[in-house]
Enzyme design. Structure first.
Site, PDB file in Angstrom:
ATOM      1  N   CYS A 268      12.773   5.457 -22.321  1.00  0.00           N
ATOM      2  CA  CYS A 268      13.291   4.440 -21.382  1.00  0.00           C
ATOM      3  C   CYS A 268      11.773   3.474 -20.966  1.00  0.00           C
ATOM      4  CB  CYS A 268      13.249   5.292 -19.965  1.00  0.00           C
ATOM      5  SG  CYS A 268      14.782   5.989 -19.902  1.00  0.00           S
ATOM      6  N   ARG A 331      12.825  10.352 -29.061  1.00  0.00           N
ATOM      7  CA  ARG A 331      12.787   8.852 -29.193  1.00  0.00           C
ATOM      8  C   ARG A 331      11.439   8.341 -28.738  1.00  0.00           C
ATOM      9  NH1 ARG A 331      18.334   7.616 -26.394  1.00  0.00           N
ATOM     10  NH2 ARG A 331      17.661   9.381 -25.311  1.00  0.00           N
TER      11      ARG A 331
END
Ligand SMILES: NC(=O)c1ccc[n+]([C@@H]2O[C@H](COP(=O)([O-])OP(=O)(O)OC[C@H]3O[C@@H](n4cnc5c(N)ncnc54)[C@H](O)[C@@H]3O)[C@@H](O)[C@H]2O)c1
Length: 437
Positions: A268, A331
């Site tokens: 994010c 990620r």
């Protein structure tokens, strides 16, 4: 107490008046005769709410007077509070001329004084200034040793101009940095009865805290302003956005995310920062602070790589490589970037992260691992113990108590480099180093 206050500018005038009102006997000292005369005539040398009446009353009842004579003021006081200016030089370096001069004046006065005297620095000075400038100047002029001959305490001032008197009576905190508990206790007595925590700490920490506060305040203002520019470009009411932002006291206005450690990552923060800075570029909005965040984060990763390579050892265990403990999300994990750089430099790595291992077994994150980091999958081992067995360096990439048994088994020849800088680790014989200070 008997106080001498050196420097009757914004800080010195306010505290001289307020300490006198609190019942102390205060002598203000300034090298500018006009300020001395103004104070002695009961007038304020500064424009500041409420201070005029306080000074007038203090002069009238004899609890405050001013002088240009440092020796007289030191002789008549137990504590000297230094409030002289510390302005910038053109390049940003502190101009310590006034600090040096006032230390020379106080030091000279201390030569002839046998009673204990404590010098309290209230001016804002960079970490190390007390040790490297204030103490040597006082020692040279007094012929005495700091500690035995006189005390030195760092007590930064947090008041704001225009609400300085109100801030004096409602400080956000009182910070006292001292080597001597007795000197610290003496200074703490000055603040008895005032609200807010009284925090005792080391001298250098007290010096640095003041800068940390002011830089954060500047950052907050700039952040709010840049959000304002983006909101305007988006046709959004920036005050409504920031009002809602400020309602979050769990993650926004809170200690969360303020511990020095390692780079941010995950699915994010990097993505959302990129989107908003792209939006700014696309609308010709200039947001240098927001743009700098990503660069600063990259620098944190590069610094970690440099620190690890500088250790000059090639066998490295990595405990934790998801971007934080307790998730299998790899990620944009900054630890993965570090691992890849170390592999490129020929290091031999063994990786363990319980969450990633589980995900790999049950297949939840399997496709990501196989597609994006197959070269790392090969380096994963089944336990923390197996990872650290022959390692020369153990990198802690995230926080997880699952690593503790393995860390306990380490030998003095092994070295832990803690990217999280958390200090959360069990007793271990290995050398331990935090990436942050
Ligand atoms: N102004 C603020 O709101 C504020 C708040 C917190 C901390 N500070 C820090 O406090 C310190 C003082 O700030 P200020 O705004 O009060 O400064 P200022 O410039 O208003 O006042 C400094 C005073 O010291 C006097 N002085 C200089 N040399 C002297 C000497 N040898 N002997 C006696 N007096 C001498 C000057 O004549 C002047 O009156 C700075 O380090 C500043 O960064 C300021």
């Amino acid at each position: 107490m008997n106080l001498s206050i050196f420097g009757l500018g914004y800080v010195g005038t306010v505290i001289a008046g307020c300490f006198a009102k609190a019942g102390h006997r205060v002598i203000g000292v300034d090298s500018e005769p006009s300020k001395v005369s103004l104070i002695n005539s009961g007038q304020s040398p500064i424009i500041e709410a409420e201070i005029g009446d306080i000074l007038r009353d203090a002069i009238a009842d004899g609890s405050l007077r001013a002088t240009g004579d440092a020796a007289e003021a030191v002789a008549a006081s137990e504590l000297s509070l230094l409030c002289v200016g510390t302005p910038s030089q053109p390049g940003g370096e502190l101009d310590l001329t006034y600090i040096r001069r006032v230390c020379a004046d106080i030091g000279a006065a201390l030569r002839g004084k046998s009673a204990r005297h404590v010098v309290v620095v209230r001016s804002t000075v960079l970490p190390g200034t007390i040790e490297n400038v204030v103490v040597p100047a006082l020692e040279a002029a007094s012929g005495k040793r700091a500690g035995a001959g006189f005390g030195v305490v760092m007590n930064p001032e947090f008041m704001r101009e225009s609400s300085a008197v109100r801030d004096f009576y409602n400080p956000p905190k009182t910070v006292i940095g001292a080597d001597s508990a007795d000197d610290a206790a003496l200074v703490a007595r000055l603040y008895e009865g005032l609200p807010g925590p009284v925090i005792h700490t080391a001298v250098k920490v007290a010096e640095m805290v003041k800068y940390c506060d002011n830089i954060f305040h500047a950052l907050k203002i700039t952040f709010g302003n840049e959000i304002g520019l983006l909101a305007k470009a988006a046709g959004v009411d920036s005050h409504e956005v920031m009002r809602i932002f400020c309602e979050d006291t769990k993650l926004n206005l809170s200690p969360a995310y303020l511990k020095p450690g390692f780079a941010y990552g995950g699915s994010c923060l990097p993505k959302d920062l990129r989107a908003m800075t792209w939006f700014a570029r696309s609308r010709d909005v200039t947001v240098p602070v927001l743009n700098a965040i990503g660069h600063s984060n990259t620098h944190q990763i590069e610094n970690a790589i440099r620190t690890i390579l500088a250790a000059g050892r090639k066998r490295i265990a990595v405990l934790g490589f998801a971007f934080k403990g307790g998730t299998d999300d790899l990620r944009e994990s900054p630890v993965v970037t570090v691992i890849e750089a170390l592999l490129g430099k020929g290091c031999e790595l063994r990786l363990f992260d319980p969450s990633v291992n589980t995900a790999r077994l049950v297949g939840a994150n399997r496709r990501y691992i196989e597609q994006h980091i197959p070269h790392l999958a090969k380096l994963m081992v089944a336990s923390a113990g197996e990872a650290v067995a022959d390692a020369e360096i153990i990198l802690l990439g995230n926080i997880n108590t699952a690593y503790h048994p393995a860390l306990k088994s380490l030998t003095p020849a092994q070295r832990i480099i803690d990217l999280t800088s958390s200090g959360h680790h069990p007793d271990t014989s290995a050398a331990y180093e935090r990436l942050a200070g």
